[in-house]
Design an enzyme around this catalytic site. Structure first.
Site, short mmCIF file in Angstrom:
data_model
loop_
_atom_site.label_atom_id
_atom_site.label_comp_id
_atom_site.label_asym_id
_atom_site.label_seq_id
_atom_site.Cartn_x
_atom_site.Cartn_y
_atom_site.Cartn_z
NE ARG A 47 -3.00 0.39 3.26
CZ ARG A 47 -2.49 0.74 4.44
NH1 ARG A 47 -1.94 1.93 4.61
NH2 ARG A 47 -2.51 -0.10 5.45
CE1 TYR A 99 -15.41 11.89 -16.49
CE2 TYR A 99 -14.93 12.05 -14.15
CZ TYR A 99 -15.36 11.32 -15.23
OH TYR A 99 -15.75 10.02 -15.07
CG ASP A 171 -8.41 16.47 -15.85
OD1 ASP A 171 -7.67 15.79 -16.60
OD2 ASP A 171 -9.50 16.06 -15.41
CE LYS A 196 -11.50 8.25 -18.92
NZ LYS A 196 -11.76 9.56 -18.34
C1 LIG Z 1 -12.23 10.10 -17.20
C2 LIG Z 1 -11.82 11.44 -16.72
C3 LIG Z 1 -11.63 11.67 -15.35
C4 LIG Z 1 -11.92 10.62 -14.30
O1 LIG Z 1 -11.02 9.55 -14.35
P1 LIG Z 1 -11.39 8.03 -13.93
O2 LIG Z 1 -10.15 7.30 -14.29
O3 LIG Z 1 -12.60 7.63 -14.72
O4 LIG Z 1 -11.67 8.05 -12.48
C5 LIG Z 1 -11.22 12.94 -14.97
N1 LIG Z 1 -10.99 13.91 -15.87
C6 LIG Z 1 -11.16 13.72 -17.19
C7 LIG Z 1 -10.90 14.84 -18.13
C8 LIG Z 1 -11.58 12.48 -17.66
O5 LIG Z 1 -11.76 12.31 -18.98
#
Ligand SMILES: *Cc1c(COP(=O)(O)O)cnc(C)c1O
Length: 378
Positions: A47, A99, A171, A196
């Site tokens: 962890r 998001y 982000d 992603k």
């Molecule tokens: C998918 C996404 C998230 C969230 O991520 P997860 O891996 O689904 O928890 C946050 N910001 C953006 C821009 C995203 O496309």
């Protein structure tokens, strides 16, 4: 070294114990303690730290140009870890297009426990300046934004945030470290949903925070990571390291195809509007041209009509799959409004397209046949 070289060599080291070229997966949750009580390897319990996670974190720090990185079990866990470090009563600025998961997390969990949240149109630096308060601790930007592809000026917002004594977090999921370097533009934290583009194959969930500097914030985030324990598994980290090697090539190809699809949709009579920062008509084009090295593989478009027309177009596609998520090798399309909830600002006629690695001509054929009935009926 250039990003294609770094993406391979920052993440792949020959295994010292065996000479293996592909790294082994360290499944052990625990590590031997020496007779004197020390841990010469640095590993104690998984962890807290794990060899596959360390490899992923150092590769992500190298690609984002950060001092340190922390990997999480999802993008949302990464955002949550950052929000947890903020003091009681902190004021946080969020973009009005972001998001939806982050919007819901902030509104439904953090606002309920005393955080002050304000949503701002961050395309306007004046609006950001006006929204800052003495207790603003974090400005959170998302650029390009999900799903409207809004572009915000990272360097401009970094200046305003820092003058007000706040951190800037960006982000960077959609741009990836290949196309945009928020830390070099002045942000303190870059965040990824590694689910992603970094994962890139729609088969691993993960998230990361990369910090420009080590220091107190990094220590706090490390504590949240280790104590709250929303950590990725060794296999997840291994998959992400494997995928990082091809990230620059995938993103380059997806960007090229997205540009072609945006131009095609822009000319199409059944399409009302195309949201892609690579188009000269996009309001954020000039800022994107300055702060990005390419416009990315994501685009949204608004069909002529409303929700039924948007559903019909998505329903006729045969190659492009109707599914959420993005950044994978296969093209995906989604009607965002239906999954974002009642407070979604997304128009009903908007479809979001994640451009995969298929041949551009085949994708254009699929869109052509799906849009054709709408073009003829209007
Ligand atoms: C998918 C996404 C998230 C969230 O991520 P997860 O891996 O689904 O928890 C946050 N910001 C953006 C821009 C995203 O496309």
């Amino acid at each position: 070294m250039h990003i294609r070289t770094r993406a391979i060599h920052a993440s792949h080291a020959v295994d010292a114990a065996t000479g293996a070229i592909a790294p082994p997966i360290s499944l052990s949750t625990t590590f031997e303690r020496q007779a004197d009580g020390t841990f010469p390897s640095g590993y104690v319990y998984s962890r807290s730290e794990n060899p596959n996670r360390s490899a992923l974190e150092s590769a992500l720090a190298a690609l984002e140009g950060g001092a340190t990185a922390f990997a999480f079990g999802s993008g949302m866990a990464a955002v949550d870890a950052l929000l947890r470090t903020l003091p009681q009563g902190a004021h946080v600025l969020l973009p009005n297009d972001l998001y939806h998961g982050v919007r819901h997390l902030a509104k439904h969990f953090y606002a309920a426990s005393g955080m002050e949240i304000a949503f701002v149109d961050m395309r306007s630096l004046d609006a950001v300046r006006a929204a800052l308060r003495p207790n603003t601790r974090l400005v959170w930007a998302e650029t390009p934004s999900n799903p409207a592809l809004n572009i915000v000026d990272i360097a401009g917002i970094a200046q305003l945030a820092h003058d007000a004594g706040a951190l800037l977090g960006v982000d960077n999921t959609w741009a990836t470290p290949v196309l945009q370097s928020p830390l070099a533009l002045g942000a303190d934290v870059a965040m990824h949903s590694t689910t992603k583009y970094i994962g890139g194959h729609s088969d691993v969930l993960g998230g990361a925070l990369i910090l420009r500097e080590s220091g107190p914030l990094a220590e706090q985030i490390q504590s949240v990571q280790q104590l709250a324990g929303a950590v990725p598994s060794p296999f997840d980290c291994w998959l992400l390291v494997r995928s990082l090697a091809t990230l620059p090539l995938r993103v380059a190809a997806q960007t090229e195809t997205a540009g072609a699809l945006a131009a095609f949709l822009f000319e199409h009579p059944a399409v009302e509007r195309v949201l892609y920062p690579g188009l000269a008509s996009h309001p954020g084009h000039a800022v994107a041209a300055q702060q990005m090295r390419g416009y990315g593989g994501m685009l949204s478009f608004q069909v002529r009509g409303g929700q039924p027309e948007a559903f019909a177009v998505a329903g006729r596609l045969t190659l492009i799959t109707r599914a959420t998520s993005l950044g994978g090798v296969e093209s995906l399309i989604e009607h965002r409004r239906s999954i974002e909830g009642d407070d979604s600002p997304t128009p009903e006629n908007l479809l979001r397209l994640s451009v995969g690695l298929e041949d551009e001509a085949d994708l254009i054929d699929d869109l052509t046949q799906a849009l054709a009935p709408l073009a003829y009926t209007r």
